[in-house]
Design a protein around this motif. Sequence first.
Motif, PDB file in Angstrom:
ATOM      1  N   ARG A 131       0.503  -0.801   0.052  1.00 41.02           N
ATOM      2  CA  ARG A 131       0.040  -0.014   0.203  1.00 41.02           C
ATOM      3  C   ARG A 131       0.978   1.089   0.088  1.00 41.02           C
ATOM      4  O   ARG A 131       0.717   2.540  -1.267  1.00 41.02           O
ATOM      5  CB  ARG A 131      -0.955  -0.061   1.828  1.00 41.02           C
ATOM      6  CG  ARG A 131      -2.267  -1.015   1.321  1.00 41.02           C
ATOM      7  CD  ARG A 131      -2.695  -0.819   2.074  1.00 41.02           C
ATOM      8  NE  ARG A 131      -2.893  -1.256   3.376  1.00 41.02           N
ATOM      9  CZ  ARG A 131      -2.406  -2.173   4.207  1.00 41.02           C
ATOM     10  NH1 ARG A 131      -3.037  -3.145   3.874  1.00 41.02           N
ATOM     11  NH2 ARG A 131      -2.071  -2.364   5.632  1.00 41.02           N
ATOM     12  N   LEU A 132       1.911   1.734   0.769  1.00 46.65           N
ATOM     13  CA  LEU A 132       2.614   2.227   0.879  1.00 46.65           C
ATOM     14  C   LEU A 132       3.695   2.954  -0.444  1.00 46.65           C
ATOM     15  O   LEU A 132       3.724   3.988  -1.351  1.00 46.65           O
ATOM     16  CB  LEU A 132       3.642   2.162   1.975  1.00 46.65           C
ATOM     17  CG  LEU A 132       4.799   2.982   2.293  1.00 46.65           C
ATOM     18  CD1 LEU A 132       4.092   4.834   2.203  1.00 46.65           C
ATOM     19  CD2 LEU A 132       5.734   3.019   3.259  1.00 46.65           C
ATOM     20  N   ARG A 133       3.936   1.511  -0.679  1.00 46.63           N
ATOM     21  CA  ARG A 133       4.651   1.383  -2.492  1.00 46.63           C
ATOM     22  C   ARG A 133       3.778   2.608  -3.916  1.00 46.63           C
ATOM     23  O   ARG A 133       3.765   3.354  -4.530  1.00 46.63           O
ATOM     24  CB  ARG A 133       4.918  -0.148  -2.982  1.00 46.63           C
ATOM     25  CG  ARG A 133       5.288  -0.254  -4.147  1.00 46.63           C
ATOM     26  CD  ARG A 133       5.787  -1.507  -4.837  1.00 46.63           C
ATOM     27  NE  ARG A 133       6.679  -1.234  -6.092  1.00 46.63           N
ATOM     28  CZ  ARG A 133       6.005  -1.226  -7.188  1.00 46.63           C
ATOM     29  NH1 ARG A 133       5.079  -1.845  -7.273  1.00 46.63           N
ATOM     30  NH2 ARG A 133       6.451  -2.031  -8.320  1.00 46.63           N
ATOM     31  N   GLU A 134       2.204   1.706  -3.351  1.00 42.80           N
ATOM     32  CA  GLU A 134       1.422   2.799  -4.519  1.00 42.80           C
ATOM     33  C   GLU A 134       1.035   3.955  -3.959  1.00 42.80           C
ATOM     34  O   GLU A 134       0.332   4.609  -4.760  1.00 42.80           O
ATOM     35  CB  GLU A 134      -0.115   1.805  -4.561  1.00 42.80           C
ATOM     36  CG  GLU A 134      -0.170  -0.010  -4.822  1.00 42.80           C
ATOM     37  CD  GLU A 134       0.343  -0.471  -6.013  1.00 42.80           C
ATOM     38  OE1 GLU A 134      -0.239   0.726  -7.450  1.00 42.80           O
ATOM     39  OE2 GLU A 134       1.328  -0.091  -6.706  1.00 42.80           O
ATOM     40  N   ARG A 135       1.240   4.092  -3.050  1.00 46.27           N
ATOM     41  CA  ARG A 135       1.292   6.156  -2.254  1.00 46.27           C
ATOM     42  C   ARG A 135       2.570   6.323  -2.614  1.00 46.27           C
ATOM     43  O   ARG A 135       2.240   7.225  -3.456  1.00 46.27           O
ATOM     44  CB  ARG A 135       0.745   5.878  -0.722  1.00 46.27           C
ATOM     45  CG  ARG A 135       0.230   7.219  -0.511  1.00 46.27           C
ATOM     46  CD  ARG A 135      -0.129   6.914   0.977  1.00 46.27           C
ATOM     47  NE  ARG A 135       0.678   7.021   1.558  1.00 46.27           N
ATOM     48  CZ  ARG A 135       1.091   5.794   2.837  1.00 46.27           C
ATOM     49  NH1 ARG A 135      -0.069   5.111   2.283  1.00 46.27           N
ATOM     50  NH2 ARG A 135       1.902   5.639   3.730  1.00 46.27           N
ATOM     51  N   LEU A 136       3.560   5.451  -2.690  1.00 47.53           N
ATOM     52  CA  LEU A 136       5.064   6.708  -3.491  1.00 47.53           C
ATOM     53  C   LEU A 136       4.939   6.803  -5.305  1.00 47.53           C
ATOM     54  O   LEU A 136       4.702   8.280  -5.540  1.00 47.53           O
ATOM     55  CB  LEU A 136       6.065   5.917  -2.603  1.00 47.53           C
ATOM     56  CG  LEU A 136       6.734   5.988  -1.319  1.00 47.53           C
ATOM     57  CD1 LEU A 136       7.285   5.221  -1.051  1.00 47.53           C
ATOM     58  CD2 LEU A 136       6.135   7.501  -0.696  1.00 47.53           C
ATOM     59  N   LEU A 137       4.302   6.060  -5.301  1.00 48.40           N
ATOM     60  CA  LEU A 137       4.253   5.489  -7.057  1.00 48.40           C
ATOM     61  C   LEU A 137       3.297   6.666  -7.917  1.00 48.40           C
ATOM     62  O   LEU A 137       4.002   7.450  -8.636  1.00 48.40           O
ATOM     63  CB  LEU A 137       4.183   4.304  -7.568  1.00 48.40           C
ATOM     64  CG  LEU A 137       5.259   3.128  -6.760  1.00 48.40           C
ATOM     65  CD1 LEU A 137       5.513   1.856  -7.566  1.00 48.40           C
ATOM     66  CD2 LEU A 137       6.904   3.658  -8.175  1.00 48.40           C
ATOM     67  N   ALA A 138       1.602   6.565  -7.114  1.00 53.46           N
ATOM     68  CA  ALA A 138       1.389   7.788  -7.079  1.00 53.46           C
ATOM     69  C   ALA A 138       0.713   7.474  -8.672  1.00 53.46           C
ATOM     70  O   ALA A 138       0.354   8.092  -9.777  1.00 53.46           O
ATOM     71  CB  ALA A 138       1.311   9.364  -7.134  1.00 53.46           C
ATOM     72  N   GLY A 139       0.895   6.287  -9.495  1.00 51.72           N
ATOM     73  CA  GLY A 139      -0.068   5.988 -10.947  1.00 51.72           C
ATOM     74  C   GLY A 139       1.575   6.082 -11.318  1.00 51.72           C
ATOM     75  O   GLY A 139       1.515   5.342 -12.652  1.00 51.72           O
ATOM     76  N   ARG A 140       2.588   6.032 -11.091  1.00 54.63           N
ATOM     77  CA  ARG A 140       3.251   6.190 -11.732  1.00 54.63           C
ATOM     78  C   ARG A 140       4.529   5.193 -12.305  1.00 54.63           C
ATOM     79  O   ARG A 140       4.417   4.323 -11.283  1.00 54.63           O
ATOM     80  CB  ARG A 140       4.694   7.175 -11.052  1.00 54.63           C
ATOM     81  CG  ARG A 140       4.220   8.827 -11.618  1.00 54.63           C
ATOM     82  CD  ARG A 140       5.503   9.206 -10.907  1.00 54.63           C
ATOM     83  NE  ARG A 140       5.235   9.285  -8.958  1.00 54.63           N
ATOM     84  CZ  ARG A 140       5.605  10.035  -8.664  1.00 54.63           C
ATOM     85  NH1 ARG A 140       6.625  10.880  -9.061  1.00 54.63           N
ATOM     86  NH2 ARG A 140       5.333   9.902  -7.009  1.00 54.63           N
ATOM     87  N   SER A 141       5.387   4.461 -13.231  1.00 58.52           N
ATOM     88  CA  SER A 141       5.530   3.541 -13.461  1.00 58.52           C
ATOM     89  C   SER A 141       6.987   3.663 -12.307  1.00 58.52           C
ATOM     90  O   SER A 141       7.297   4.947 -12.022  1.00 58.52           O
ATOM     91  CB  SER A 141       6.727   3.274 -14.553  1.00 58.52           C
ATOM     92  OG  SER A 141       8.131   3.767 -14.436  1.00 58.52           O
ATOM     93  N   GLU A 142       7.770   2.367 -11.788  1.00 57.33           N
ATOM     94  CA  GLU A 142       8.945   2.688 -10.729  1.00 57.33           C
ATOM     95  C   GLU A 142      10.137   3.393 -11.381  1.00 57.33           C
ATOM     96  O   GLU A 142      10.877   3.574 -10.911  1.00 57.33           O
ATOM     97  CB  GLU A 142       9.027   1.197 -10.553  1.00 57.33           C
ATOM     98  CG  GLU A 142      10.105   1.315  -9.335  1.00 57.33           C
ATOM     99  CD  GLU A 142      10.449  -0.329  -8.862  1.00 57.33           C
ATOM    100  OE1 GLU A 142       9.955  -0.589  -8.301  1.00 57.33           O
ATOM    101  OE2 GLU A 142      11.411  -1.285  -9.678  1.00 57.33           O
TER     102      GLU A 142
END
Length: 187
Positions: A131-142
């Motif tokens: 969930r934290l990873r998704e929040r950090l990415l905010a729709g961007r690719s890694e």
Amino acid sequence: MALRNAVMAALLEGEASGYDLAKEFDASMANFWMSTPQQLYRELERMEGEGLIRARLVEQERRPNKRVFSLTEAGRRALHAFTAEPPRPTAIRDELLVKVQAVDVGDTGAVLASIRERGQWAEAKLARYERLRERLLAGRSEEEYLARAERVGPYLTLLRGLAFERENLRWAEQALAVLERRAVSQD
């Protein structure tokens, strides 16, 4: 590593209250550094006294006033000096592993339950970290995030936390399978 270094690294995100820092330690920094709120508040007081951080009082209408902390220039220099030092080797100190080491003469059922619990903790942490990873990415690719984000350190430490918990889960599954097979063959 001293708690102060982890606090200074957390304050790179910006000004935060002790409560906010405790939540940060519980959420995103827990994959590599643990601290109780009591330890954190004591360290904040020491760090303020040493000039590594500064506090300002924020008056609130319907809540008690709070102090928010920020990194000083001296704190930034101390953090820079810390990053320049070679890290000490990591050492595992894990009570569960001592119990597994002694399982052959110990309470196998209790050890199995502890391993299952460790696996459940790993699954829960993995879900929280994702969930934290998704929040950090905010729709961007890694790839896009790592190329353009203002700060990549929090994401890189999150990746390590994810890898660590995946390995904890893999090990728990393997240890359970071995011990359960042995228990069946000994019956």
